[in-house]
Design a protein around this motif. Structure first.
Motif, PDB file in Angstrom:
ATOM      1  N   SER A  11      89.446 -10.370  45.809  1.00 55.95           N
ATOM      2  CA  SER A  11      88.594 -11.278  45.034  1.00 55.95           C
ATOM      3  C   SER A  11      88.470 -10.831  43.579  1.00 55.95           C
ATOM      4  O   SER A  11      88.222 -11.656  42.691  1.00 55.95           O
ATOM      5  N   ILE A  54      91.073  -9.238  41.927  1.00 54.92           N
ATOM      6  CA  ILE A  54      92.377  -9.530  41.319  1.00 54.92           C
ATOM      7  C   ILE A  54      92.589 -11.035  41.172  1.00 54.92           C
ATOM      8  O   ILE A  54      93.081 -11.513  40.140  1.00 54.92           O
ATOM      9  N   CYS A  55      92.215 -11.772  42.211  1.00 51.87           N
ATOM     10  CA  CYS A  55      92.396 -13.230  42.213  1.00 51.87           C
ATOM     11  C   CYS A  55      91.058 -13.896  42.514  1.00 51.87           C
ATOM     12  O   CYS A  55      90.810 -14.314  43.651  1.00 51.87           O
ATOM     13  N   PHE A  92      93.008 -23.047  34.846  1.00 46.18           N
ATOM     14  CA  PHE A  92      93.842 -22.922  36.044  1.00 46.18           C
ATOM     15  C   PHE A  92      94.906 -24.014  36.088  1.00 46.18           C
ATOM     16  O   PHE A  92      96.052 -23.769  36.475  1.00 46.18           O
ATOM     17  N   LYS A 100      98.312 -23.745  34.304  1.00 46.70           N
ATOM     18  CA  LYS A 100      99.360 -22.910  34.887  1.00 46.70           C
ATOM     19  C   LYS A 100     100.413 -23.790  35.553  1.00 46.70           C
ATOM     20  O   LYS A 100     100.205 -24.975  35.805  1.00 46.70           O
ATOM     21  N   PHE A 120     102.462 -21.280  40.440  1.00 46.22           N
ATOM     22  CA  PHE A 120     101.244 -20.468  40.382  1.00 46.22           C
ATOM     23  C   PHE A 120     100.118 -21.148  41.152  1.00 46.22           C
ATOM     24  O   PHE A 120      99.379 -20.495  41.899  1.00 46.22           O
ATOM     25  N   TYR A 150      98.281 -19.558  44.372  1.00 44.59           N
ATOM     26  CA  TYR A 150      96.902 -19.106  44.242  1.00 44.59           C
ATOM     27  C   TYR A 150      96.032 -19.504  45.430  1.00 44.59           C
ATOM     28  O   TYR A 150      95.016 -18.866  45.699  1.00 44.59           O
ATOM     29  N   PRO A 198      95.624 -16.285  48.103  1.00 46.75           N
ATOM     30  CA  PRO A 198      94.537 -15.300  47.995  1.00 46.75           C
ATOM     31  C   PRO A 198      93.148 -15.923  48.117  1.00 46.75           C
ATOM     32  O   PRO A 198      92.224 -15.276  48.623  1.00 46.75           O
TER      33      PRO A 198
END
Length: 325
Positions: free
Chosen positions: A80, A82-83, A93, A96, A100, A104, A107
């Protein structure tokens, strides 16, 4: 009687209809106060009427539950960090790339599952410390359900071993590594799933196309049980589509594969199952209709499109095989 069991067909039934005081005591029992009642009244009743509570083991079952909690908690904090799941709600977001955005959701879903593993292991541990949900192993108990006393057995037959299967509500290993979407459902919120199966899923068997309607009706009630946020309903009502697509592929293609082909198909199936859960998990995170649709549209409704495609292919192959006969 033994821990609330009767050596008759009445096993698993409460001895009498509880009154208002009993219902209030059950509803506000301290063991389930933080997580809600994920155990049946019968389990609660048997806990209060245990004839030999000092014989109920607690330490070993408790340590068995607690041993993985540091792993789950540490991994939860690391992933949580890190991502962060809340990044999906950020406008940056959607700037991106597609890959990606597809990545995403993995995670995000993983953090969601880890959080629930910690929560439910903690809830199960609370029950174990109180001795709630302990039944003799010969009862062959399952989550939320106590089975029958084996013929010829007696509660006084030697030393009695106990388990806490009736209050086991989560199976992380099954959730992560089972093959089918349907199997993963059975490993998640297991005692509540038993209730939905008994009182929701079975009640629409008289309608046409029972499987699709049963799935949809059950998931709609489950979404309502979680709350009124549109994201819950969008996510839950995606699952029936995945289930019928899964069944169509099983009938039309998978069951006819060679053993080696089935092994490869199972690995692919497991991968797709987890991606489906990643996809619907975003709805749980975003909760709003606009947010959920915004994310799903940004990944081109990939799970919806994939499920419909598998459904069509599976049905077509099944019809072709019947025609060739």
């Amino acid at each position: 009687w033994f821990l609330g069991f009767m050596t008759s067909n009445a096993i698993g039934m409460i001895p009498e209809i509880p009154g208002l005081p009993e219902i209030l005591c059950y509803s506000y029992c301290y063991v389930g106060l933080m997580t809600g009642l994920f155990y049946r009244y019968r389990t609660y009743h048997d806990w209060l009427n245990q004839p030999n509570p000092s014989e109920i083991p607690t330490w070993k079952p408790l340590l068995y539950r607690l041993v993985m909690m540091p792993v789950f908690a540490t991994t939860f904090l690391a992933v949580s960090y890190i991502c962060p799941p809340e990044f999906v709600e950020n406008a940056a977001f959607y700037e991106k790339g597609l890959y990606f955005r597809l990545f995403y959701m993995m995670p995000v879903s993983f953090v969601f599952r880890l959080r629930n593993y910690v929560t439910w292991y903690g809830a199960e541990s609370a029950c174990i410390t109180a001795g709630l949900g302990a039944y003799p192993t010969w009862a062959s108990s399952k989550p939320a359900f106590m089975c029958a006393l084996p013929p010829g057995s007696s509660p006084s037959d030697g030393c009695v071993a106990y388990d806490y299967e009736t209050i086991r509500n989560i199976d992380p290993n099954g959730t992560e590594f089972c093959i089918k979407v349907k199997d993963a459902i059975h490993c998640w919120n297991m005692t509540v799933q038993w209730w939905f199966y008994q009182y929701t899923y079975k009640n629409v068997s008289f309608l046409p196309h029972p499987f699709l309607l049963r799935y949809t009706w059950t998931m709609a009630i489950s979404a309502y049980w979680h709350g009124l946020r549109p994201g819950y309903h969008l996510s839950f009502l995606t699952i029936p589509l995945c289930l019928v697509a899964e069944e169509a592929m099983e009938d039309g293609i998978l069951r006819h594969l060679s053993p080696s082909g089935r092994i490869c198909a199972n690995w692919t199936h497991r991968l797709l199952k987890m991606r489906a859960y990643d996809y619907v998990c975003v709805g749980f995170l975003l909760r709003s209709f606009e947010g959920t649709i915004c994310y799903w549209s940004s990944v081109y409704y990939c799970v919806h499109v994939g499920a419909v495609s598998f459904l069509v292919v599976g049905k077509a192959m099944g019809a072709l095989r019947k025609w060739q006969r």
